[in-house]
Design a protein around this motif. Structure first.
Motif, mmCIF file in Angstrom:
data_model
loop_
_atom_site.group_PDB
_atom_site.id
_atom_site.type_symbol
_atom_site.label_atom_id
_atom_site.label_comp_id
_atom_site.label_asym_id
_atom_site.label_seq_id
_atom_site.Cartn_x
_atom_site.Cartn_y
_atom_site.Cartn_z
ATOM 1 N N GLY A 314 0.793 -1.222 0.000
ATOM 2 C CA GLY A 314 0.000 0.000 0.000
ATOM 3 C C GLY A 314 0.821 1.266 0.000
ATOM 4 O O GLY A 314 2.033 1.265 0.237
ATOM 5 N N GLY A 315 0.129 2.384 -0.261
ATOM 6 C CA GLY A 315 0.780 3.689 -0.276
ATOM 7 C C GLY A 315 0.334 4.537 0.894
ATOM 8 O O GLY A 315 0.013 4.036 1.965
ATOM 9 N N GLY A 316 0.292 5.861 0.682
ATOM 10 C CA GLY A 316 -0.076 6.785 1.742
ATOM 11 C C GLY A 316 1.110 7.111 2.635
ATOM 12 O O GLY A 316 2.231 6.647 2.408
ATOM 13 N N ILE A 317 0.850 7.910 3.673
ATOM 14 C CA ILE A 317 1.933 8.260 4.590
ATOM 15 C C ILE A 317 2.225 7.118 5.552
ATOM 16 O O ILE A 317 3.219 7.158 6.281
ATOM 17 N N LYS A 318 1.372 6.107 5.612
ATOM 18 C CA LYS A 318 1.489 4.905 6.420
ATOM 19 C C LYS A 318 0.901 5.107 7.822
ATOM 20 O O LYS A 318 0.921 6.195 8.388
ATOM 21 N N ILE A 351 10.520 10.913 14.743
ATOM 22 C CA ILE A 351 9.506 11.976 14.756
ATOM 23 C C ILE A 351 9.729 12.944 13.613
ATOM 24 O O ILE A 351 8.794 13.319 12.884
ATOM 25 N N LEU A 352 10.982 13.350 13.406
ATOM 26 C CA LEU A 352 11.303 14.279 12.314
ATOM 27 C C LEU A 352 11.003 13.654 10.956
ATOM 28 O O LEU A 352 10.510 14.323 10.046
ATOM 29 N N LYS A 353 11.297 12.357 10.807
ATOM 30 C CA LYS A 353 11.018 11.680 9.540
ATOM 31 C C LYS A 353 9.520 11.627 9.274
ATOM 32 O O LYS A 353 9.076 11.820 8.131
ATOM 33 N N ALA A 354 8.732 11.367 10.329
ATOM 34 C CA ALA A 354 7.271 11.312 10.179
ATOM 35 C C ALA A 354 6.715 12.671 9.770
ATOM 36 O O ALA A 354 5.856 12.762 8.876
ATOM 37 N N ILE A 355 7.214 13.729 10.398
ATOM 38 C CA ILE A 355 6.749 15.084 10.071
ATOM 39 C C ILE A 355 7.162 15.457 8.652
ATOM 40 O O ILE A 355 6.361 16.012 7.877
ATOM 41 N N THR A 356 8.410 15.137 8.291
ATOM 42 C CA THR A 356 8.908 15.442 6.946
ATOM 43 C C THR A 356 8.096 14.732 5.877
ATOM 44 O O THR A 356 7.695 15.331 4.867
ATOM 45 N N LEU A 357 7.860 13.430 6.079
ATOM 46 C CA LEU A 357 7.091 12.639 5.117
ATOM 47 C C LEU A 357 5.676 13.185 4.959
ATOM 48 O O LEU A 357 5.165 13.311 3.838
ATOM 49 N N THR A 358 5.053 13.537 6.076
ATOM 50 C CA THR A 358 3.677 14.052 6.033
ATOM 51 C C THR A 358 3.610 15.386 5.307
ATOM 52 O O THR A 358 2.724 15.599 4.461
ATOM 53 N N MET A 359 4.527 16.288 5.610
ATOM 54 C CA MET A 359 4.541 17.592 4.949
ATOM 55 C C MET A 359 4.823 17.435 3.458
ATOM 56 O O MET A 359 4.199 18.105 2.626
ATOM 57 N N PHE A 360 5.751 16.544 3.117
ATOM 58 C CA PHE A 360 6.065 16.268 1.711
ATOM 59 C C PHE A 360 4.804 15.781 0.994
ATOM 60 O O PHE A 360 4.482 16.226 -0.116
ATOM 61 N N ILE A 362 1.613 16.181 1.919
ATOM 62 C CA ILE A 362 0.594 17.235 1.850
ATOM 63 C C ILE A 362 0.891 18.198 0.706
ATOM 64 O O ILE A 362 -0.001 18.526 -0.096
ATOM 65 N N PHE A 363 2.127 18.654 0.624
ATOM 66 C CA PHE A 363 2.511 19.582 -0.450
ATOM 67 C C PHE A 363 2.281 18.947 -1.821
ATOM 68 O O PHE A 363 1.798 19.601 -2.752
ATOM 69 N N THR A 388 -5.637 11.947 -4.263
ATOM 70 C CA THR A 388 -5.320 11.245 -3.022
ATOM 71 C C THR A 388 -5.379 9.744 -3.219
ATOM 72 O O THR A 388 -4.561 8.997 -2.673
ATOM 73 N N SER A 389 -6.342 9.284 -4.012
ATOM 74 C CA SER A 389 -6.453 7.862 -4.322
ATOM 75 C C SER A 389 -5.216 7.366 -5.058
ATOM 76 O O SER A 389 -4.715 6.269 -4.793
#
Length: 449
Positions: A314-318, A351-360, A362-363, A388-389
């Motif tokens: 699967g994909g997504g931010i996990k 934590i930093l990796k999770a925030i970075t991945l999420t922001m990436f 979202i952008f 998003t799909s």
């Protein structure tokens, strides 16, 4: 590609180039006249889009799989799904193991990256387990599907349908052949009351979405009597999202006569459960999501953005990334300095990796949605849903994909590709390698909130 050149490539680059090669081969095969029922060649861009969707186990389609593609074309698709779901490096490792060839250090590094592992320790043993578990689960599901459908089809067709959908659902691909026996683009709408097919599909989606590491952990629990922190976080987050999704969708769609409202009590419960699980990355539906209320559609967008778990198809931010973000929120609200899960403190690098991945992510989703809003003549929510799909490699659609412009097809295909490999993997593959900094700047303070 020359062996010397391959040795100079980083593991993320090998993954990117490998998936690209598989997609191109698939596109060429799907564009052959023998791949279609009509005998006419599929336009290459459409074939490229479909090959990308299959290899990236997404499920967004421009044509109905069951009525447009011949047996040859469907075989190509299911091979692409299997290779894309397990990962081409896993398939390469299978060939190496069959011929008793030693797996090199470079190949182990690529497998480590592909499986999203922190180290190479036990990577070959994990690959053996991945192959064994995957084939066993797919075989068991294929048998159940074949027996179930043998009451409605010829034995040969029932077995064929059983194998195709077992592979498709377990790899969270969402491709189906039901258009040939029901209606094009209908997915499982004619099976809304079929508890056997729905429950087996749900189990396949969940098993394919939690990742092979968790499956291995669960199967060895009787020996070890413990689960890793990763498995605990994945299982608890997946369970929570499934329950929350079930309740919210049931409430929002209960009286919607275009979706759940048209079903009886048991049908509503079954549809709610399936549609709370399918945004994990599967794309299987029993109702038309384009007819859902906007609140439900937006909630599905959130679930698709979160996606499946690390080490899965699967994909997504996990789910683990989402769990870390929720943990950070809880820690901040409670005035705690550390994020603690199951009595383990998470390192700041996680934590930093999770925030970075999420922001990436979202952008990326926001930018692509804005871009397609200028080229595609559809409502903003429809475009956001489709983007998003594609990013979550889910395959749910509100009907936009078959109507995409040429530019839109290219953009969505690239989005699926990025979502399957992961934004960070793609960034590492395309970015230049930087040396470690030998100094640190003094700490500064910024007012927040």
């Amino acid at each position: 590609m020359k062996p010397g050149l391959i040795m100079r490539l980083s593991p993320p680059q090998i993954l990117v180039y490998g998936f690209t090669l598989i997609i191109m081969i698939g596109a060429v095969l799907l564009s052959l006249p023998i791949a279609t029922v009509s005998g006419e060649s599929m336009p290459f861009l459409d074939a490229l889009f479909t090959a990308t969707s299959a290899t990236c186990v997404t499920g967004l389609v421009l044509v109905d799989t069951g009525t447009y593609f011949s047996a040859f074309g469907q075989l190509v698709l299911i091979l692409l799904i299997q290779i894309g779901g397990l990962g081409f490096m896993t398939m390469a490792a299978l060939i190496a193991l069959v011929f008793k060839r030693k797996i090199s250090l470079k190949e182990r590094l690529v497998l480590q990256t592909a499986m999203n592992q922190g180290s190479m320790e036990g990577i070959v043993r994990l690959i053996r387990k991945v192959l064994l578990y995957s084939l066993t689960i797919e075989f068991a599901a294929a048998v159940i599907f074949s027996v179930r459908w043998s009451f409605e089809m010829e034995p040969g067709q029932a077995i064929y349908y059983g194998i195709f959908h077992a592979i498709s659902f377990f790899n969270n691909a969402g491709f189906d052949l039901f258009g040939a026996i029901h209606k094009p683009f209908g997915s499982m709408s004619h099976l809304a009351y079929d508890w056997i097919v729905n429950l087996v599909a749900i189990i396949l989606i969940v098993l394919g979405g939690i990742g092979f590491i968790v499956i291995a952990d669960l199967l060895e629990y009787h020996k070890t009597r413990k689960l890793s922190l990763h498995s605990k976080v994945v299982l608890s987050t997946t369970g929570a999202l499934t329950v929350i999704g079930f309740v919210i969708l049931l409430i929002f769609e209960f009286t919607n006569h275009k979706t759940f409202g048209a079903l009886n009590g048991s049908g509503k419960l079954l549809a709610s459960l399936l549609h709370s699980v399918t945004p994990r990355s599967a794309g299987v539906t029993t109702v038309d999501v384009s007819q859902m209320r906007q609140a439900s559609q937006f909630f599905l967008i959130i679930l698709m953005f979160i996606g499946a778990s690390p080490g899965s198809a699967g994909g997504g931010i996990k789910t683990t990334t989402f769990a870390i973000l929720v943990g950070a929120l809880v820690a901040m609200v409670r005035g705690k300095e550390d994020i603690v899960m199951f009595r383990y403190r998470l390192g700041k690098d996680r934590i930093l990796k999770a925030i970075t991945l999420t922001m990436f992510a979202i952008f990326m989703v926001v930018f692509i949605t804005m871009l397609l809003s200028t080229t595609e003549d559809h409502a903003f929510l429809v475009i956001l849903f489709e983007v998003t799909s594609a990013f979550g490699t889910v395959g749910l659609s509100m009907g936009l994909t078959p109507q995409l412009t040429e530019f839109g097809k290219v953009v969505i295909a690239l989005t699926m590709f990025t979502g399957r490999l992961g934004p960070m993997t793609l960034a590492y593959a395309l970015g230049k390698k930087t040396d470690k900094e030998l100094y640190r700047y003094p700490e500064g303070k910024i007012t927040i909130g």
